[in-house]
Design an enzyme around this catalytic site. Structure first.
Site, PDB file in Angstrom:
ATOM      1  N   GLU A  63      55.493  26.570   9.270  1.00 14.27           N
ATOM      2  CA  GLU A  63      56.751  27.257   9.488  1.00 14.27           C
ATOM      3  C   GLU A  63      57.845  26.292   9.019  1.00 14.27           C
ATOM      4  O   GLU A  63      57.861  25.137   9.465  1.00 14.27           O
ATOM      5  CB  GLU A  63      56.912  27.565  10.986  1.00 14.27           C
ATOM      6  CG  GLU A  63      58.115  28.415  11.256  1.00 14.27           C
ATOM      7  CD  GLU A  63      58.259  28.830  12.713  1.00 14.27           C
ATOM      8  OE1 GLU A  63      57.326  28.606  13.516  1.00 14.27           O
ATOM      9  OE2 GLU A  63      59.336  29.363  13.030  1.00 14.27           O
ATOM     10  N   ARG A 298      43.265  20.049  17.144  1.00 14.90           N
ATOM     11  CA  ARG A 298      44.397  19.398  16.486  1.00 14.90           C
ATOM     12  C   ARG A 298      44.284  17.884  16.634  1.00 14.90           C
ATOM     13  O   ARG A 298      43.565  17.388  17.505  1.00 14.90           O
ATOM     14  CB  ARG A 298      45.722  19.904  17.044  1.00 14.90           C
ATOM     15  CG  ARG A 298      45.961  19.586  18.524  1.00 14.90           C
ATOM     16  CD  ARG A 298      47.401  19.942  18.928  1.00 14.90           C
ATOM     17  NE  ARG A 298      47.844  21.215  18.410  1.00 14.90           N
ATOM     18  CZ  ARG A 298      48.956  21.379  17.666  1.00 14.90           C
ATOM     19  NH1 ARG A 298      49.718  20.375  17.377  1.00 14.90           N
ATOM     20  NH2 ARG A 298      49.296  22.570  17.251  1.00 14.90           N
ATOM     21  N   LYS A 308      56.995  18.492  18.181  1.00 13.28           N
ATOM     22  CA  LYS A 308      58.258  18.698  17.472  1.00 13.28           C
ATOM     23  C   LYS A 308      59.448  18.380  18.385  1.00 13.28           C
ATOM     24  O   LYS A 308      60.411  17.752  17.959  1.00 13.28           O
ATOM     25  CB  LYS A 308      58.342  20.155  17.018  1.00 13.28           C
ATOM     26  CG  LYS A 308      58.616  20.305  15.532  1.00 13.28           C
ATOM     27  CD  LYS A 308      58.443  21.747  15.080  1.00 13.28           C
ATOM     28  CE  LYS A 308      57.407  21.837  13.981  1.00 13.28           C
ATOM     29  NZ  LYS A 308      57.144  23.193  13.509  1.00 13.28           N
TER      30      LYS A 308
HETATM   31  P1  ATP Z   1      55.232  24.641  16.160  1.00 10.82           P
HETATM   32  O1  ATP Z   1      55.264  24.053  17.503  1.00 10.82           O
HETATM   33  O2  ATP Z   1      56.581  24.891  15.593  1.00 10.82           O
HETATM   34  O3  ATP Z   1      54.268  25.764  15.950  1.00 10.82           O
HETATM   35  P2  ATP Z   1      53.413  23.188  14.476  1.00 10.82           P
HETATM   36  O4  ATP Z   1      53.286  21.702  14.464  1.00 10.82           O
HETATM   37  O5  ATP Z   1      52.266  24.020  14.879  1.00 10.82           O
HETATM   38  O6  ATP Z   1      54.686  23.440  15.325  1.00 10.82           O
HETATM   39  P3  ATP Z   1      53.436  24.662  12.009  1.00 10.82           P
HETATM   40  O7  ATP Z   1      54.450  24.646  10.945  1.00 10.82           O
HETATM   41  O8  ATP Z   1      53.132  25.948  12.662  1.00 10.82           O
HETATM   42  O9  ATP Z   1      53.926  23.594  13.048  1.00 10.82           O
HETATM   43  O10 ATP Z   1      52.096  23.981  11.500  1.00 10.82           O
HETATM   44  C1  ATP Z   1      51.497  24.275  10.261  1.00 10.82           C
HETATM   45  C2  ATP Z   1      50.016  24.059  10.339  1.00 10.82           C
HETATM   46  O11 ATP Z   1      49.722  22.718  10.714  1.00 10.82           O
HETATM   47  C3  ATP Z   1      49.383  24.957  11.356  1.00 10.82           C
HETATM   48  O12 ATP Z   1      48.265  25.591  10.750  1.00 10.82           O
HETATM   49  C4  ATP Z   1      48.962  24.047  12.460  1.00 10.82           C
HETATM   50  O13 ATP Z   1      47.790  24.496  13.063  1.00 10.82           O
HETATM   51  C5  ATP Z   1      48.769  22.707  11.750  1.00 10.82           C
HETATM   52  N1  ATP Z   1      49.017  21.590  12.669  1.00 10.82           N
HETATM   53  C6  ATP Z   1      50.150  21.337  13.362  1.00 10.82           C
HETATM   54  N2  ATP Z   1      50.001  20.269  14.152  1.00 10.82           N
HETATM   55  C7  ATP Z   1      48.749  19.808  13.952  1.00 10.82           C
HETATM   56  C8  ATP Z   1      47.974  18.706  14.472  1.00 10.82           C
HETATM   57  N3  ATP Z   1      48.464  17.872  15.388  1.00 10.82           N
HETATM   58  N4  ATP Z   1      46.708  18.548  14.024  1.00 10.82           N
HETATM   59  C9  ATP Z   1      46.197  19.380  13.104  1.00 10.82           C
HETATM   60  N5  ATP Z   1      46.852  20.425  12.581  1.00 10.82           N
HETATM   61  C10 ATP Z   1      48.119  20.655  12.990  1.00 10.82           C
END
Ligand code: ATP
Ligand code: MG
Length: 591
Positions: A63, A298, A308
């Site tokens: 996002e 994750r 975030k």
């Molecule tokens: P939000 O809290 O805004 O959802 P987010 O870190 O999930 O934050 P996104 O932009 O939705 O942000 O993340 C993009 C992709 O990165 C998603 O597919 C998410 O699953 C993956 N992702 C985010 N954080 C992690 C992490 N700590 N480890 C592995 N993958 C991650």
């Protein structure tokens, strides 16, 4: 196919459960006749295309509401890496269905970081860079199809009523009084929502699934809401926006994604993902085989916060200098720190993917950076805490060339000259007035080698009024110059580095360390800010060998005996680079 700038450091990826699934799917030819028209679209659009040249399609769907961090790197390496390894394609898709928080600035920085990590969404003439907001027409159409099939309804309960009536884990939900509206009434109201006739929050469109489902996500989830907001891509065209649960499966399906890989918190949403796509296939909008969602744990990294909210707090409250502060786990920060794309790819392979949440030791990431930097970084000499060494028997005003290899394991990288003269800078810790046991460096009457130069014998030292050593004196043995015949006739145990006072130059070095002093910042009801390491950066003035003056921004080096350093990409000015410590040569945190 995703491209790799330097595949050399990426070992054959360890097997994992996702690879096992893909290998099974491929061996069963599950996607062998799937069509691809060259761009995303519905069943009709894709049916006119060719059999997809890509054996699998994955996607990385950020996002655009913030900067990428090390956790995202895991997901990027996973998705693009699978596409690379299985003759597939990975899409970069901006999941921009939320109008308020998204901006072009984030779109640009995310694209830049994916490329920096060594991956590409370009496949010949085809660019697989997509925006979910480009699918709003399809999503709207999908919503009308559900309404027409009697599978969606406009609900006018208040948010509070909806929450209460959703039930709990142990109690079934209650039907909304609006659940049995006619198809016509739902269509009329939904179109009025679209046309701006209803206020934000006054009504939502819900899927009609099962209010008694043990999975709360199946209890008629909201799929469209009224939000009169400007969108960075679609402007004011829409005042209704799809919810993530509804939008994401449709995005995957329109892009003909085969394996939709996400983090574990979406596991409970998988039944709705499948339900929705099945309904849309039944209605003719999509065709089989449909995308499938798979979840992995994750990344949680010790000594780091990846949330975030916490990252924003660190930046906004100025605990760090900005989003690219070299101490932050953002990719922009890590890059500025000198972390390498090869190191991240190695890290992603080494930690693998699993189904269970766990913590990864920060040391593993640092080791990956050391390993990749050791291969690529040229060696240079820097004296970080200088005191003077005077060679009393060396002629005043004279200097001579010494030859230092640029890389001990890569003779093809050649040697450079460093000048030796009567006065040198050496490390304060390379001299001891009274040596401790096992100390082989300079102390009165001891012999050491000046690396790439001569063997010298310590003859004395001077102190200032406070008792600190300021100058050490020595005499050199003229027949012992490194690289000349017989130079090793005098055996010494110590070997120290130095730069010539007349030739060295002084530079700013930022000695970075971990931002948090606790492995789990904020654990045990503490505020995570209390765990900030007060010594996460020390700025020092060091004496560097002359050649470093010509370092380009972002160029990395090993400063012998000290660690890996990078010329700061932001604050370096030509002829006067500032250096950031990327990582020490050895782990100094291991207890
Ligand atoms: P939000 O809290 O805004 O959802 P987010 O870190 O999930 O934050 P996104 O932009 O939705 O942000 O993340 C993009 C992709 O990165 C998603 O597919 C998410 O699953 C993956 N992702 C985010 N954080 C992690 C992490 N700590 N480890 C592995 N993958 C991650
Ligand atoms: Mg997310």
């Amino acid at each position: 196919m995703s491209s790799e700038k330097n595949p050399k450091h990426t070992p054959a990826s360890a097997s994992n459960f996702i690879r096992a699934i893909i290998e099974k799917d491929l061996s069963q030819h599950k996607y062998a006749s799937k069509k691809w028209a060259g761009s995303p679209g519905d069943a009709q659009h894709q049916a006119a295309g060719q059999v997809d040249f890509a054996k699998i399609r994955t996607r990385f769907p950020p996002e655009p509401n913030g900067y990428l961090h090390i956790g995202h790197a895991k997901s990027i390496c996973l998705n693009f890496g699978l596409a690379r390894d299985y003759s597939g394609v990975c899409h970069l898709r901006f999941d921009d269905t939320n109008p308020e928080k998204e901006s072009q600035e984030y779109v640009d920085s995310i694209s830049e970081m994916v490329q920096w990590l060594g991956f590409a969404w370009q496949n010949g003439a085809e660019s697989n860079l997509y925006f979910a907001s480009d699918y709003f027409d399809h999503m709207y159409h999908a919503a009308e199809l559900l309404i027409q099939s009697g599978l969606a309804y406009v609900d006018q309960q208040t948010a509070e009523e909806m929450r209460t009536n959703r039930g709990t884990l142990t109690e079934a939900g209650k039907d909304s009084p609006y659940r049995n509206r006619s198809v016509e009434e739902n269509l009329t109201l939904f179109r009025e929502m679209r046309d701006g006739k209803h206020a934000d929050g006054s009504m939502v469109l819900r899927a009609k699934v099962d209010m008694a489902s043990p999975n709360i996500n199946m209890r008629d989830p909201a799929i469209y809401r009224v939000r009169k907001a400007h969108h960075h891509n679609t402007g004011d065209k829409w005042c209704i926006y799809p919810m993530y649960t509804f939008a994401h499966p449709i995005e995957d399906a329109l892009e003909q994604i085969t394996h939709s890989i996400c983090t574990l918190e979406f596991e409970d949403q998988r039944p709705f993902y499948d339900w929705l796509l099945e309904q849309l296939a039944d209605a003719g909008m999509l065709s089989h085989p449909l995308p499938k969602q798979y979840e992995f744990a994750r990344l949680n990294l010790t000594y780091v916060v990846l949330s975030k909210r916490k990252l924003i707090q660190l930046v906004e409250e100025k605990h760090v200098t900005g989003w690219d502060d070299p101490r932050l786990p953002t990719l922009a920060g890590a890059r500025r720190r000198g972390y390498t794309p090869e190191g991240f790819r190695l890290f992603a392979d080494r930690i693998g993917v699993s189904k269970a949440d766990s913590w990864i030791e920060y040391t593993i990431l640092e080791d990956c950076m050391r390993e990749t930097l050791n291969e690529t970084a040229e060696r240079r000499i820097a004296v970080l805490d200088p005191i003077k060494l005077v060679i009393d028997n060396y002629p005043e005003g004279q200097s001579e060339d010494c030859f230092a290899p640029n890389h001990p394991l890569k003779p093809e990288l050649g040697k450079r000259t460093v000048q030796l003269s009567k006065e040198l800078w050496i490390e304060r810790e390379d001299f001891m007035e009274a040596p401790s046991k096992g100390y082989f460096r300079l102390f009165p009457d001891n012999l050491v080698r000046l690396r790439y130069g001569y063997v010298v014998k310590c003859t004395g030292f001077e102190k200032d009024a406070a008792g600190h050593v300021t100058t050490v004196h020595c005499e050199y043995l003229p027949d012992t110059k490194s690289g000349t015949p017989g130079s090793d006739s005098v055996k010494v145990k110590g070997n120290i580095h130095w730069v010539s006072v007349a030739h060295a130059y002084q530079a700013e070095i930022r000695m970075y360390d971990r931002l948090f002093k606790e492995a789990h910042p904020g654990s045990g009801d503490k505020d995570f800010l209390e765990d900030i390491n007060p010594d996460s950066v020390k700025v020092i003035a060091a004496q560097l060998e002359q050649s470093l003056q010509g370092a380009q921004a972002a160029e990395t080096f090993q400063f012998e005996r000290h660690g890996y350093f990078v010329a700061d990409r932001k604050d370096s000015i030509s002829g006067n680079p500032v250096f950031n410590r990327t990582v020490t040569l050895r782990d100094s945190w291991q207890k």
